[in-house]
Design an enzyme around this catalytic site. Structure first.
Site, PDB file in Angstrom:
ATOM      1  N   GLU A 115      99.893  98.240  18.970  1.00  0.00           N
ATOM      2  CA  GLU A 115     101.201  97.663  19.304  1.00  0.00           C
ATOM      3  C   GLU A 115     101.705  96.912  17.986  1.00  0.00           C
ATOM      4  O   GLU A 115     100.941  96.368  17.091  1.00  0.00           O
ATOM      5  CB  GLU A 115     101.274  96.469  20.261  1.00  0.00           C
TER       6      GLU A 115
ATOM      7  N   SER B 143      96.065  91.229  17.751  1.00  0.00           N
ATOM      8  CA  SER B 143      97.583  90.542  18.121  1.00  0.00           C
ATOM      9  C   SER B 143      98.203  89.771  17.126  1.00  0.00           C
ATOM     10  O   SER B 143      99.499  89.288  17.277  1.00  0.00           O
ATOM     11  CB  SER B 143      97.688  90.199  19.587  1.00  0.00           C
TER      12      SER B 143
ATOM     13  N   CYS C 197      72.779  74.533  23.269  1.00  0.00           N
ATOM     14  CA  CYS C 197      72.606  73.417  24.289  1.00  0.00           C
ATOM     15  C   CYS C 197      73.706  72.618  24.156  1.00  0.00           C
ATOM     16  O   CYS C 197      74.060  72.056  22.960  1.00  0.00           O
ATOM     17  CB  CYS C 197      71.352  72.675  23.785  1.00  0.00           C
TER      18      CYS C 197
ATOM     19  N   HIS D  26      85.333  83.169  15.555  1.00  0.00           N
ATOM     20  CA  HIS D  26      85.065  82.697  16.774  1.00  0.00           C
ATOM     21  C   HIS D  26      83.723  82.534  17.391  1.00  0.00           C
ATOM     22  O   HIS D  26      83.568  82.494  18.494  1.00  0.00           O
ATOM     23  CB  HIS D  26      86.044  83.331  17.636  1.00  0.00           C
TER      24      HIS D  26
ATOM     25  N   GLN E  41      87.007  88.058  14.917  1.00  0.00           N
ATOM     26  CA  GLN E  41      87.543  87.300  16.084  1.00  0.00           C
ATOM     27  C   GLN E  41      86.712  87.469  17.550  1.00  0.00           C
ATOM     28  O   GLN E  41      86.773  86.700  18.082  1.00  0.00           O
ATOM     29  CB  GLN E  41      89.301  87.290  16.527  1.00  0.00           C
ATOM     30  N   ASN E  42      85.940  88.690  17.244  1.00  0.00           N
ATOM     31  CA  ASN E  42      85.161  89.271  18.112  1.00  0.00           C
ATOM     32  C   ASN E  42      84.082  88.594  18.232  1.00  0.00           C
ATOM     33  O   ASN E  42      83.569  88.008  17.437  1.00  0.00           O
ATOM     34  CB  ASN E  42      85.074  90.566  18.207  1.00  0.00           C
ATOM     35  N   VAL E  43      83.413  88.357  19.445  1.00  0.00           N
ATOM     36  CA  VAL E  43      82.186  87.492  19.704  1.00  0.00           C
ATOM     37  C   VAL E  43      80.940  88.424  20.151  1.00  0.00           C
ATOM     38  O   VAL E  43      80.048  87.974  20.747  1.00  0.00           O
ATOM     39  CB  VAL E  43      82.476  86.366  21.039  1.00  0.00           C
ATOM     40  N   ASP E  44      81.252  89.748  20.042  1.00  0.00           N
ATOM     41  CA  ASP E  44      80.480  90.943  20.987  1.00  0.00           C
ATOM     42  C   ASP E  44      79.190  91.270  19.885  1.00  0.00           C
ATOM     43  O   ASP E  44      78.380  92.044  20.168  1.00  0.00           O
ATOM     44  CB  ASP E  44      81.176  91.815  21.270  1.00  0.00           C
TER      45      ASP E  44
ATOM     46  N   ASN F  89      97.130  98.880  14.626  1.00  0.00           N
ATOM     47  CA  ASN F  89      97.238  98.520  15.753  1.00  0.00           C
ATOM     48  C   ASN F  89      97.843  99.140  16.787  1.00  0.00           C
ATOM     49  O   ASN F  89      98.939  99.673  16.332  1.00  0.00           O
ATOM     50  CB  ASN F  89      97.745  96.695  15.754  1.00  0.00           C
TER      51      ASN F  89
HETATM   52  C1  BV8 Z   1      92.104  75.230  16.594  1.00  0.00           C
HETATM   53  C2  BV8 Z   1      86.663  82.949  21.485  1.00  0.00           C
HETATM   54  C3  BV8 Z   1      92.148  73.133  15.746  1.00  0.00           C
HETATM   55  C4  BV8 Z   1      86.304  82.496  22.861  1.00  0.00           C
HETATM   56  C5  BV8 Z   1      88.980  82.858  21.244  1.00  0.00           C
HETATM   57  C6  BV8 Z   1      97.161  73.755  21.717  1.00  0.00           C
HETATM   58  C7  BV8 Z   1      95.835  72.751  21.421  1.00  0.00           C
HETATM   59  C8  BV8 Z   1      95.087  73.372  20.415  1.00  0.00           C
HETATM   60  C9  BV8 Z   1      95.204  74.475  19.600  1.00  0.00           C
HETATM   61  C10 BV8 Z   1      96.478  75.023  19.859  1.00  0.00           C
HETATM   62  C11 BV8 Z   1      97.423  74.704  20.697  1.00  0.00           C
HETATM   63  N1  BV8 Z   1      98.287  75.534  20.660  1.00  0.00           N
HETATM   64  C12 BV8 Z   1      98.052  76.520  19.785  1.00  0.00           C
HETATM   65  C13 BV8 Z   1      96.793  76.078  19.092  1.00  0.00           C
HETATM   66  C14 BV8 Z   1      95.959  76.737  18.103  1.00  0.00           C
HETATM   67  C15 BV8 Z   1      95.125  77.746  18.820  1.00  0.00           C
HETATM   68  C16 BV8 Z   1      96.050  79.284  19.020  1.00  0.00           C
HETATM   69  O1  BV8 Z   1      95.920  79.809  18.134  1.00  0.00           O
HETATM   70  N2  BV8 Z   1      96.595  79.298  19.960  1.00  0.00           N
HETATM   71  C17 BV8 Z   1      97.220  80.557  20.418  1.00  0.00           C
HETATM   72  C18 BV8 Z   1      97.195  81.415  21.871  1.00  0.00           C
HETATM   73  C19 BV8 Z   1      98.735  80.254  20.232  1.00  0.00           C
HETATM   74  N3  BV8 Z   1      93.991  77.818  18.335  1.00  0.00           N
HETATM   75  C20 BV8 Z   1      92.891  77.451  18.782  1.00  0.00           C
HETATM   76  O2  BV8 Z   1      92.666  76.492  19.431  1.00  0.00           O
HETATM   77  C21 BV8 Z   1      91.793  77.332  17.413  1.00  0.00           C
HETATM   78  N4  BV8 Z   1      91.306  76.283  17.123  1.00  0.00           N
HETATM   79  O3  BV8 Z   1      93.224  75.531  16.365  1.00  0.00           O
HETATM   80  O4  BV8 Z   1      91.538  74.197  16.388  1.00  0.00           O
HETATM   81  C22 BV8 Z   1      91.281  71.986  15.670  1.00  0.00           C
HETATM   82  C23 BV8 Z   1      90.991  71.625  14.291  1.00  0.00           C
HETATM   83  C24 BV8 Z   1      90.061  70.508  13.901  1.00  0.00           C
HETATM   84  C25 BV8 Z   1      89.517  69.836  15.161  1.00  0.00           C
HETATM   85  C26 BV8 Z   1      89.788  70.214  16.350  1.00  0.00           C
HETATM   86  C27 BV8 Z   1      90.730  71.372  16.586  1.00  0.00           C
HETATM   87  C28 BV8 Z   1      90.572  78.412  18.245  1.00  0.00           C
HETATM   88  C29 BV8 Z   1      90.917  79.780  18.363  1.00  0.00           C
HETATM   89  C30 BV8 Z   1      89.778  80.427  18.934  1.00  0.00           C
HETATM   90  C31 BV8 Z   1      89.768  80.667  20.434  1.00  0.00           C
HETATM   91  N5  BV8 Z   1      88.729  81.671  20.839  1.00  0.00           N
HETATM   92  N6  BV8 Z   1      88.020  83.522  21.536  1.00  0.00           N
HETATM   93  C32 BV8 Z   1      86.365  84.180  23.831  1.00  0.00           C
HETATM   94  O5  BV8 Z   1      86.063  85.043  23.208  1.00  0.00           O
HETATM   95  O6  BV8 Z   1      86.332  83.755  24.980  1.00  0.00           O
HETATM   96  S1  BV8 Z   1      90.263  83.455  20.978  1.00  0.00           S
HETATM   97  C33 BV8 Z   1      90.448  85.066  21.435  1.00  0.00           C
HETATM   98  O7  BV8 Z   1      91.622  85.596  20.962  1.00  0.00           O
HETATM   99  C34 BV8 Z   1      89.497  86.039  21.086  1.00  0.00           C
HETATM  100  O8  BV8 Z   1      88.741  85.594  20.035  1.00  0.00           O
HETATM  101  C35 BV8 Z   1      90.191  87.153  20.464  1.00  0.00           C
HETATM  102  O9  BV8 Z   1      89.636  88.014  19.578  1.00  0.00           O
HETATM  103  C36 BV8 Z   1      91.512  86.232  19.919  1.00  0.00           C
HETATM  104  C37 BV8 Z   1      92.353  87.012  19.412  1.00  0.00           C
HETATM  105  O10 BV8 Z   1      92.802  87.840  20.188  1.00  0.00           O
HETATM  106  P1  BV8 Z   1      92.950  89.394  19.755  1.00  0.00           P
HETATM  107  O11 BV8 Z   1      91.456  89.660  19.085  1.00  0.00           O
HETATM  108  O12 BV8 Z   1      93.908  89.805  18.776  1.00  0.00           O
HETATM  109  O13 BV8 Z   1      92.730  90.244  20.895  1.00  0.00           O
HETATM  110  P2  BV8 Z   1      94.278  90.632  21.915  1.00  0.00           P
HETATM  111  O14 BV8 Z   1      93.869  90.845  23.121  1.00  0.00           O
HETATM  112  O15 BV8 Z   1      95.376  89.348  21.786  1.00  0.00           O
HETATM  113  O16 BV8 Z   1      94.803  91.711  20.952  1.00  0.00           O
HETATM  114  C38 BV8 Z   1      94.308  92.918  20.952  1.00  0.00           C
HETATM  115  C39 BV8 Z   1      95.212  93.980  20.018  1.00  0.00           C
HETATM  116  O17 BV8 Z   1      94.867  95.017  19.944  1.00  0.00           O
HETATM  117  C40 BV8 Z   1      96.376  94.027  21.147  1.00  0.00           C
HETATM  118  O18 BV8 Z   1      97.465  93.807  20.219  1.00  0.00           O
HETATM  119  C41 BV8 Z   1      96.295  95.706  21.388  1.00  0.00           C
HETATM  120  O19 BV8 Z   1      97.489  96.278  21.251  1.00  0.00           O
HETATM  121  C42 BV8 Z   1      95.481  95.989  20.181  1.00  0.00           C
HETATM  122  N7  BV8 Z   1      94.495  97.010  20.698  1.00  0.00           N
HETATM  123  C43 BV8 Z   1      94.011  97.416  21.872  1.00  0.00           C
HETATM  124  N8  BV8 Z   1      93.174  98.527  21.725  1.00  0.00           N
HETATM  125  C44 BV8 Z   1      93.207  99.017  20.766  1.00  0.00           C
HETATM  126  C45 BV8 Z   1      94.300  98.352  19.821  1.00  0.00           C
HETATM  127  N9  BV8 Z   1      94.471  98.433  18.635  1.00  0.00           N
HETATM  128  C46 BV8 Z   1      93.875  99.553  17.987  1.00  0.00           C
HETATM  129  N10 BV8 Z   1      93.159 100.262  18.630  1.00  0.00           N
HETATM  130  C47 BV8 Z   1      92.720 100.237  20.012  1.00  0.00           C
HETATM  131  N11 BV8 Z   1      92.098 100.941  20.539  1.00  0.00           N
END
Ligand code: BV8
Length: 267
Positions: free
Chosen positions: A236, A210, A146, A138, A120-123, A234
């Protein structure tokens, strides 16, 4: 039944399953890149943000910036935020967690197996660590595209010349990060590759995520429903912690090298 979290037994169990596996899938999230100094998506710190970005981060929830609506409403602000993140990604280095996943791919290949790395990372840190079979669910912040032609560029490690950056391909276009925003569909080929790998794998790992963003968060259950052994590492607990076969509370930079060493090390 999940073994108790704090025993080395879960690591040993995971290692044994990886040693016997031929097809492994791992999904990674922002937690895997956290130890490279890149903020997680939720619960980010703002300590080292440039002054003019502080307000931006305090005023807006990052998830509200990762949307087409935010870009349409204020392309200068959104592209400035993304370019700041892009430069941070380029300046970051892969950490031991990334390296361990590249080693896992190598070890599985040596035994005629495969690792499909869904991120899911973009890096692009997995690729820089040596992983070759990476599915960017992602997209990537390293490439921009563009808004009119969809053609991509890979800007160098310097700030964009202007915000929003003009497109070099179409005078009426802008450059936007080649990431998937909330509400945008994931790339069709990425979804297909991820779905096929999840249903066919022996072991599925969920790492540093998460597990709340869909459809990425659905692949663990898909793998499990097709008989895969599922593990999580993870910091948490997450919504899948009680349904995977083993869930380990640890930093991926610590636990992943240990698991790969236990599974394939000479020791
Ligand atoms: C889709 C790229 C449909 C950009 C990201 C309303 C409208 C539309 C859609 C929705 C909606 N409601 C819900 C949805 C679905 C939505 C969704 O899931 N929302 C969630 C929040 C409820 N999904 C979408 O919109 C997806 N598209 O559904 O499209 C569609 C179909 C057809 C036609 C049209 C549309 C698109 C989802 C992608 C969004 N883009 N990122 C950017 O990076 O800026 S998401 C973003 O969250 C990042 O990619 C990130 O990677 C991703 C997930 O988060 P995590 O990677 O898990 O990161 P997070 O910080 O949350 O957690 C980190 C974890 O690591 C923590 O638990 C922490 O404890 C742990 N941690 C920390 N350090 C460590 C560690 N663990 C181990 N070691 C460590 N050292």
């Amino acid at each position: 039944m999940n073994p108790r979290r704090d025993e080395p037994a879960p690591l040993a169990l995971l290692a044994r399953r990886l040693r016997d596996a031929r097809r492994v899938v791992a999904i990674t999230g922002a937690g895997v890149s956290a130890e490279s100094g890149l903020r997680t998506f939720r619960g980010a710190t703002v300590a080292d943000l440039p002054a003019d970005m502080q307000a931006l981060w305090k005023e807006f929830d990052p998830a509200s910036l990762a949307t087409p609506e935010a870009f349409d409403a204020n392309p200068a602000m959104v592209t400035k935020w993304y370019d700041w993140r892009r430069l941070g990604c380029l300046a970051a280095e892969p950490n031991p967690g990334h390296a361990a996943l590249a080693e896992l791919e190598h070890q599985l290949h040596a035994r005629g197996g495969t690792l499909t790395l869904l991120t899911q990372n973009v890096d692009r840190l997995h690729q820089r660590a040596g992983s070759t079979n990476v599915v960017e669910l992602h997209g990537s912040i390293i490439d921009w595209r563009c808004t009119r032609t969809g053609r991509r560029v890979t800007p160098d490690a310097a700030p964009m010349p202007a915000f929003p950056p003009p497109s070099p391909f179409d005078p009426a276009g802008l450059l936007r990060p080649d990431v998937v925003w909330f509400g945008e569909a994931l790339p069709e080929d990425a979804l297909t590759r991820a779905g096929e790998a999840a249903v066919e794998c022996d072991v599925f790992l969920s790492l540093g995520t998460s597990a709340v963003v869909y459809p990425a968060a659905a692949f663990s259950r898909l793998a499990s429903s097709h008989g895969a052994f599922t593990g999580e590492i993870n910091l948490e607990a997450t919504p899948i912690s009680n349904s995977v076969d083993v869930s380990i509370r640890a930093r991926t930079g610590d636990a992943l090298p240990r698991v790969v060493e236990l599974a394939f090390g000479e020791g």
